[in-house]
Motif scaffolding. Structure first.
Motif, PDB file in Angstrom:
ATOM      1  N   TYR A 122      34.814  41.398  49.609  1.00 37.18           N
ATOM      2  CA  TYR A 122      35.277  42.059  48.388  1.00 37.18           C
ATOM      3  C   TYR A 122      34.126  42.627  47.561  1.00 37.18           C
ATOM      4  N   TYR A 123      32.933  42.649  48.119  1.00 36.70           N
ATOM      5  CA  TYR A 123      31.797  43.227  47.404  1.00 36.70           C
ATOM      6  C   TYR A 123      31.709  44.706  47.763  1.00 36.70           C
ATOM      7  N   ASP A 124      31.806  45.576  46.735  1.00 33.35           N
ATOM      8  CA  ASP A 124      31.802  47.023  46.990  1.00 33.35           C
ATOM      9  C   ASP A 124      30.443  47.662  46.806  1.00 33.35           C
ATOM     10  N   GLY A 125      29.435  46.896  46.384  1.00 30.55           N
ATOM     11  CA  GLY A 125      28.094  47.430  46.237  1.00 30.55           C
ATOM     12  C   GLY A 125      27.841  48.136  44.930  1.00 30.55           C
ATOM     13  N   ARG A 126      28.873  48.334  44.102  1.00 31.00           N
ATOM     14  CA  ARG A 126      28.690  49.044  42.831  1.00 31.00           C
ATOM     15  C   ARG A 126      28.710  48.075  41.656  1.00 31.00           C
ATOM     16  N   SER A 127      29.847  47.443  41.425  1.00 32.00           N
ATOM     17  CA  SER A 127      29.959  46.494  40.315  1.00 32.00           C
ATOM     18  C   SER A 127      29.335  45.156  40.710  1.00 32.00           C
ATOM     19  N   PRO A 128      29.008  44.317  39.724  1.00 28.49           N
ATOM     20  CA  PRO A 128      28.455  42.997  40.060  1.00 28.49           C
ATOM     21  C   PRO A 128      29.388  42.213  40.972  1.00 28.49           C
ATOM     22  N   GLY A 129      28.832  41.505  41.906  1.00 29.47           N
ATOM     23  CA  GLY A 129      29.636  40.759  42.862  1.00 29.47           C
ATOM     24  C   GLY A 129      30.405  39.620  42.211  1.00 29.47           C
ATOM     25  N   ARG A 163      37.314  18.102  43.870  1.00 25.36           N
ATOM     26  CA  ARG A 163      36.664  19.368  44.229  1.00 25.36           C
ATOM     27  C   ARG A 163      37.671  20.496  44.082  1.00 25.36           C
ATOM     28  N   TRP A 164      37.166  21.644  43.689  1.00 27.87           N
ATOM     29  CA  TRP A 164      38.000  22.829  43.666  1.00 27.87           C
ATOM     30  C   TRP A 164      37.109  24.059  43.835  1.00 27.87           C
ATOM     31  N   VAL A 165      37.735  25.153  44.226  1.00 30.11           N
ATOM     32  CA  VAL A 165      37.026  26.416  44.398  1.00 30.11           C
ATOM     33  C   VAL A 165      37.165  27.220  43.109  1.00 30.11           C
ATOM     34  N   GLU A 166      36.049  27.749  42.635  1.00 33.27           N
ATOM     35  CA  GLU A 166      36.053  28.616  41.460  1.00 33.27           C
ATOM     36  C   GLU A 166      35.640  30.021  41.858  1.00 33.27           C
ATOM     37  N   ILE A 167      36.364  31.002  41.327  1.00 35.97           N
ATOM     38  CA  ILE A 167      36.044  32.410  41.536  1.00 35.97           C
ATOM     39  C   ILE A 167      35.725  33.003  40.166  1.00 35.97           C
ATOM     40  N   ARG A 168      34.516  33.519  40.018  1.00 38.95           N
ATOM     41  CA  ARG A 168      34.067  34.054  38.727  1.00 38.95           C
ATOM     42  C   ARG A 168      33.747  35.546  38.867  1.00 38.95           C
ATOM     43  N   ALA A 169      34.385  36.318  38.000  1.00 34.85           N
ATOM     44  CA  ALA A 169      34.207  37.768  38.019  1.00 34.85           C
ATOM     45  C   ALA A 169      33.888  38.258  36.612  1.00 34.85           C
ATOM     46  N   GLY A 170      33.280  39.436  36.531  1.00 35.59           N
ATOM     47  CA  GLY A 170      33.017  40.061  35.248  1.00 35.59           C
ATOM     48  C   GLY A 170      34.244  40.800  34.737  1.00 35.59           C
ATOM     49  N   ARG A 171      34.037  41.599  33.699  1.00 40.35           N
ATOM     50  CA  ARG A 171      35.158  42.333  33.100  1.00 40.35           C
ATOM     51  C   ARG A 171      35.217  43.784  33.581  1.00 40.35           C
ATOM     52  N   SER A 172      34.642  44.075  34.709  1.00 40.47           N
ATOM     53  CA  SER A 172      34.689  45.435  35.229  1.00 40.47           C
ATOM     54  C   SER A 172      36.122  45.796  35.625  1.00 40.47           C
ATOM     55  N   ALA A 175      38.532  43.974  38.344  1.00 43.08           N
ATOM     56  CA  ALA A 175      37.949  42.680  38.728  1.00 43.08           C
ATOM     57  C   ALA A 175      39.014  41.603  38.808  1.00 43.08           C
ATOM     58  N   ALA A 176      39.973  41.614  37.877  1.00 40.38           N
ATOM     59  CA  ALA A 176      41.009  40.578  37.869  1.00 40.38           C
ATOM     60  C   ALA A 176      41.878  40.676  39.122  1.00 40.38           C
ATOM     61  N   GLU A 177      42.267  41.909  39.494  1.00 41.92           N
ATOM     62  CA  GLU A 177      43.102  42.075  40.687  1.00 41.92           C
ATOM     63  C   GLU A 177      42.338  41.667  41.944  1.00 41.92           C
ATOM     64  N   LYS A 178      41.056  42.023  41.989  1.00 37.56           N
ATOM     65  CA  LYS A 178      40.245  41.670  43.157  1.00 37.56           C
ATOM     66  C   LYS A 178      40.071  40.159  43.254  1.00 37.56           C
ATOM     67  N   VAL A 197      40.340  30.874  38.730  1.00 38.54           N
ATOM     68  CA  VAL A 197      39.786  32.220  38.596  1.00 38.54           C
ATOM     69  C   VAL A 197      39.385  32.445  37.144  1.00 38.54           C
ATOM     70  N   PHE A 198      38.129  32.854  36.948  1.00 35.53           N
ATOM     71  CA  PHE A 198      37.605  33.153  35.623  1.00 35.53           C
ATOM     72  C   PHE A 198      37.159  34.611  35.606  1.00 35.53           C
ATOM     73  N   VAL A 199      37.700  35.369  34.670  1.00 34.46           N
ATOM     74  CA  VAL A 199      37.334  36.770  34.502  1.00 34.46           C
ATOM     75  C   VAL A 199      36.708  36.919  33.123  1.00 34.46           C
ATOM     76  N   GLY A 200      35.436  37.280  33.102  1.00 38.08           N
ATOM     77  CA  GLY A 200      34.738  37.395  31.833  1.00 38.08           C
ATOM     78  C   GLY A 200      34.634  36.080  31.090  1.00 38.08           C
TER      79      GLY A 200
END
Length: 361
Positions: A122-129, A163-172, A175-178, A197-200
């Motif tokens: 899901y890394y597109d090379g443009r926005s922060p991963g 234990r749990w998995v965390e997914i952290r994304a910015g506000r680009s 980002a939330a849908e991804k 899932v944490f967005v911003g």
């Protein structure tokens, strides 16, 4: 149900604070009692009149008083622990399927590689991963950032390693849908575990694997290193490890096709709102079956027929153990189901008759 969970979570938090205070009170009472006993023993040793000395009598009275206070503190602690247990029992009743918010099974290198593959896909090379990581919480530590259900789970299982998995994304944009798509893909292969899932910096709610109408595996991005036969087998091991012990997974790994089918059955069960323990019990009944019979069980489960899992599994084990050819056993199982539907005779009885009579229906 959410209001009930929120109320119980608040009551459990208060009960745990009271229990912690009572534990400290017991420790203080124990220390005071031991100090009084030591002072009385020293007075006995130094006293010429031994038990008739006034200081010894005063300290003996103090020991009895401190002992009474200790017993009272222990009684209050037991009462607080009993209240906490009762609230936990009620919470476990209303949160049976929510346990999958925690990651079950071992977190090994294969699982870490899977998470890295999801990140890369899901890394597109443009926005922060978008970062994907496994968080481990030790006994006694609490993470109360989430909603009432999450806080209730944290308080309920605070004495264990979580234990749990965390997914952290910015506000680009997007980002939330991804991040949501990544969470659903992880949940599908990780035993229904729904990542946080944490967005911003703010947590958002994501749908679990039991939610219908979502894009399936065919619509997800391919994972590098997990797209070939070996990769699919690795994904099957990742799913199986969420439910089965390492010994069972190792035995299944010797039958690669059966391991893959067991994983597919587990992923199908994940859509049925079953708890992890219920799925584990079902898989344990099936791991000894041969591939063709497992495929028949998968088809019967997917068709949502009126037979219970117990009936289908018992009939499958009976026929698989009787027929040397697994293909014949699978065909006999499907015919037994058809005959049971037509005649109304219990499925297990139909399977038993096919074994004892030797008829092929």
């Amino acid at each position: 149900m959410s209001s009930t969970i929120e109320t119980l979570e608040r009551e459990l938090g208060e009960a745990q604070l009271i229990r912690a205070d009572q534990q400290k009170a017991v420790i203080r009472a124990e220390n005071a009692h031991e100090a009084a006993c030591a002072a009385r023993d020293d007075a006995w040793t130094e006293s010429e009149g031994f038990a008739t000395d006034d200081e010894v009598e005063r300290l003996s009275t103090l020991v009895y008083e401190r002992r009474r206070q200790l017993y009272e503190a222990i009684d209050r602690l037991k009462a607080a622990e009993g209240k906490e247990r009762r609230i936990k029992s009620r919470l476990m009743y209303v949160l049976p399927a929510e346990r999958r918010r925690y990651l079950s099974g071992a977190v090994d290198g294969e699982f870490e590689e899977f998470l890295r593959a999801v990140e890369a896909a899901y890394y597109d090379g443009r926005s922060p991963g978008i970062e994907v990581s496994v968080v481990t919480e030790k006994p006694g530590e609490l993470d109360l950032r989430g909603d009432a259900t999450w806080r209730a789970l944290e308080r309920l299982y605070s004495g264990t390693v979580r234990r749990w998995v965390e997914i952290r994304a910015g506000r680009s944009p997007g980002a939330a849908e991804k991040a949501g798509a990544m969470a659903r893909q992880v949940a599908y292969y990780a035993g229904g575990h729904v990542p946080r899932v944490f967005v911003g910096g703010e947590e958002i709610q994501t749908d679990g694997p039991s939610t219908g109408g979502r894009t399936g595996p065919e619509g997800w991005r391919p994972l590098a290193g997990f797209d070939g036969p070996k990769g699919r087998l690795a994904l099957a091991r990742i799913t199986a490890r969420r439910y089965l012990d390492e010994g069972s997974v190792a035995r299944l790994s010797k039958r690669a096709a059966s391991l893959g089918q067991i994983a597919e059955i587990a992923r199908l069960y994940q859509t049925m709102n079953l708890t992890g323990d219920e799925i584990r019990w079902r898989l344990e009944q099936l791991i000894s079956l041969r591939l063709e019979v497992l495929e028949a069980v998968y088809d019967l489960t997917g068709d949502r027929r009126r037979f219970s899992f117990y009936e289908v599994a018992r009939a499958a084990r009976l026929l698989d153990g009787h027929f040397p050819d697994s293909g014949v056993a699978a065909e006999a199982l499907l015919r037994a189901v058809k005959r049971a539907v037509e005649t109304g005779v219990p499925l297990v009885d139909v399977a038993y008759l096919s074994v004892t009579s030797g008829e092929g229906f």
